[in-house]
Scaffold this active site. Structure first.
Site, PDB file in Angstrom:
ATOM      1  N   ASP A  63      38.896 -13.693  -3.169  1.00  0.00           N
ATOM      2  CA  ASP A  63      38.525 -12.572  -4.056  1.00  0.00           C
ATOM      3  C   ASP A  63      37.071 -12.160  -3.872  1.00  0.00           C
ATOM      4  O   ASP A  63      36.432 -11.687  -4.802  1.00  0.00           O
ATOM      5  CB  ASP A  63      38.778 -12.934  -5.528  1.00  0.00           C
ATOM      6  CG  ASP A  63      40.206 -13.367  -5.794  1.00  0.00           C
ATOM      7  OD1 ASP A  63      41.110 -12.624  -5.398  1.00  0.00           O
ATOM      8  OD2 ASP A  63      40.401 -14.444  -6.369  1.00  0.00           O
ATOM      9  N   LYS A  67      36.959  -8.906   0.404  1.00  0.00           N
ATOM     10  CA  LYS A  67      37.286  -8.766   1.830  1.00  0.00           C
ATOM     11  C   LYS A  67      37.909  -7.409   2.133  1.00  0.00           C
ATOM     12  O   LYS A  67      37.711  -6.849   3.204  1.00  0.00           O
ATOM     13  CB  LYS A  67      38.240  -9.887   2.256  1.00  0.00           C
ATOM     14  CG  LYS A  67      37.623 -11.272   2.213  1.00  0.00           C
ATOM     15  CD  LYS A  67      38.575 -12.343   2.687  1.00  0.00           C
ATOM     16  CE  LYS A  67      39.754 -12.548   1.766  1.00  0.00           C
ATOM     17  NZ  LYS A  67      39.374 -13.015   0.417  1.00  0.00           N
ATOM     18  N   GLY A 115      45.506 -10.228  -2.037  1.00  0.00           N
ATOM     19  CA  GLY A 115      45.452  -8.812  -2.368  1.00  0.00           C
ATOM     20  C   GLY A 115      44.132  -8.217  -1.934  1.00  0.00           C
ATOM     21  O   GLY A 115      43.073  -8.724  -2.279  1.00  0.00           O
ATOM     22  N   HIS A 116      44.198  -7.161  -1.137  1.00  0.00           N
ATOM     23  CA  HIS A 116      43.003  -6.450  -0.708  1.00  0.00           C
ATOM     24  C   HIS A 116      43.022  -5.059  -1.325  1.00  0.00           C
ATOM     25  O   HIS A 116      43.991  -4.312  -1.159  1.00  0.00           O
ATOM     26  CB  HIS A 116      42.959  -6.320   0.819  1.00  0.00           C
ATOM     27  CG  HIS A 116      42.660  -7.603   1.522  1.00  0.00           C
ATOM     28  ND1 HIS A 116      42.653  -7.730   2.888  1.00  0.00           N
ATOM     29  CD2 HIS A 116      42.360  -8.834   1.047  1.00  0.00           C
ATOM     30  CE1 HIS A 116      42.360  -8.967   3.222  1.00  0.00           C
ATOM     31  NE2 HIS A 116      42.184  -9.657   2.116  1.00  0.00           N
ATOM     32  N   GLN A 145      42.646 -15.097   1.269  1.00  0.00           N
ATOM     33  CA  GLN A 145      42.090 -16.207   0.474  1.00  0.00           C
ATOM     34  C   GLN A 145      40.651 -16.504   0.904  1.00  0.00           C
ATOM     35  O   GLN A 145      39.919 -15.596   1.271  1.00  0.00           O
ATOM     36  CB  GLN A 145      42.981 -17.450   0.563  1.00  0.00           C
ATOM     37  CG  GLN A 145      44.281 -17.343  -0.210  1.00  0.00           C
ATOM     38  CD  GLN A 145      45.416 -16.725   0.576  1.00  0.00           C
ATOM     39  OE1 GLN A 145      45.573 -16.953   1.756  1.00  0.00           O
ATOM     40  NE2 GLN A 145      46.228 -15.944  -0.095  1.00  0.00           N
TER      41      GLN A 145
END
Length: 430
Positions: A13, A16, A40-41, A222
């Site tokens: 988080d 990225k 999640g991006h 991650q």
């Protein structure tokens, strides 16, 4: 041509998605190499904010080929849903290549993931319950289903028979519904037809691209401290998040990688359970979380917030051979008067300036962070700054202080969520 690994250097988080989005246009290929839709991006396309969980961020650029590598575990229902979302927004996914060797998350993996977490009770890992761990377990046990299996129903049927012989027994043990082979074949068929045109020998594709002088961005999910081998085990994910995972997760050798950029927040966060030495379980932590919008992209869970941890940052620099750091959310710290940075740990009468892997040391009741305090820049708006010199003096000093502690150049500084809210300090993809 130079190729770059982009890796989270904390507990995930770190932002990225934004950094990948910023630099993707400089690369011919953008490749996801590990994890699944437990990541999640968040990326910005025009005026639209998109949450991508499996699709590489390079899909937003017509000049870039997005690739899902063999180290990724793929929930086909999620992938197809993302493809449909992108199509609806006018973004083509025709160029997408999916490794034939990537493993498939089946419905029983999701069931077993949730059941295993429930069984752990207060000792739960904090998994996203997306079936990631059970899918990797099957990969190691050699009873996994791969993307290529979806394309041959005869082979898929045989492999499902083998898998269900053990999975149904475990599902019964947990009191859950079991599956038939036909049920799962029916589930797979529509996704297989959508995915079929995109399945490729991606290791060969990428190595040929390198021979042709193309360059590649390897996009990690991650973060380093969630790596299966190098993270705060057992509170980790089920894959290799570090830069080395880019090689095993794609079939490209280490000689092809010339840059490794680590993404780090100007503070630090963690989702789920596990040790967190600099956690702020107080009003300051709550304030940073609210100002920073610290809620998980994948789960919506509130993130735990804490001061920047230079011990972890140095550890990540070593594990990943970082050549550059991208520092995100510097603007968020405008909400506090003074800023603390953890420079070492004290535990059992010893001082650690490196990351101690003895897991007992890492639990908060056993470790005390050693802090240095710096003056802040409370109330000053950084979001309009576009050069390092435009930052307030105390903000510049903070960046230089962290750079010295990490021992790696901070080449990119994010001062807001938008693509243009970025300061470049010597970054080059070449």
């Amino acid at each position: 041509m130079p190729s770059t690994v982009l890796v989270g250097a904390q507990w995930g988080d770190e932002g990225k998605g934004k950094i990948t989005d910023l630099i993707s246009s400089d690369y011919d290929y953008v490749v996801r190499y590990q994890g699944g839709n437990n990541a999640g991006h968040t990326v910005i396309h025009g005026d639209t904010k998109l949450a991508l969980h499996l699709m590489p961020s390079g899909v937003l650029y017509d000049s870039c080929v997005p690739v899902i590598g063999n180290g990724v575990v793929v929930d086909p229902s999620v992938l197809v849903q993302e493809m449909e979302m992108l199509h609806a927004g006018g973004i083509s996914t025709e160029r997408l290549a999916i490794s034939c060797d990537a493993h498939v998350i089946m419905p029983y993996h999701i069931d077993l993931d949730g059941a295993a977490e429930k069984r752990l009770g207060k000792n739960e890992i904090g998994t996203t319950k997306r079936g990631i761990g059970p899918c990797y377990q099957d990969k190691a046990e050699r009873i996994g289903i791969r993307i290529q299996d979806l394309l041959d129903e005869h082979i898929l049927e045989k492999k499902l028979e083998t898998a269900l012989a053990s999975k149904n027994h475990i599902l019964e043990h947990y009191g859950l519904d079991t599956y038939t082979v036909e049920q799962l074949l029916d589930w797979c068929r529509p996704y297989a037809e959508v995915i079929r045109p995109h399945v490729a020998e991606t290791a060969q594709l990428l190595n040929q691209a390198l021979r042709e002088g193309k360059n590649i961005l390897f996009e990690g999910a991650q973060g380093t401290l969630l790596d299966l081998d190098h993270g705060t085990y057992p509170f980790v994910t089920s894959s290799s998040c570090c830069a080395g995972g880019a090689c095993t997760g794609t079939g490209v050798g280490p000689k092809a990688i010339t840059k490794v950029i680590g993404i780090e927040k100007a503070y630090i966060t963690r989702v789920g359970s596990g040790p967190f030495p600099t956690e702020l379980d107080d009003e300051i932590g709550d304030l940073i979380g609210e100002v920073g919008g610290e809620y998980g992209v994948t789960t919506g869970r509130k993130r735990r917030c804490g001061w920047f941890d230079a011990v972890i940052a140095r550890y990540a620099a070593d594990c990943n051979s970082l050549t550059d750091v991208a520092l995100t959310k510097l603007d968020v710290l405008s909400c506090v008067d003074t800023i603390k940075v953890c420079v070492a740990y004290e535990a059992d009468g010893k001082t650690y300036d490196y990351f101690p892997m003895q897991h007992s040391v890492m639990y908060p009741k056993h470790v005390t962070p050693v802090y240095e305090e710096l003056p802040g820049w409370k109330g000053e708006d950084l979001t309009g700054c576009r050069t390092f010199e435009e930052l307030p003096e105390n903000a510049r000093n903070y960046v230089l202080y962290l750079e010295n502690l990490i021992g790696v150049p901070i080449s990119i500084i994010a001062v807001g969520p938008d693509r243009d809210q970025t300061i470049y300090r010597g970054w080059s993809s070449r």
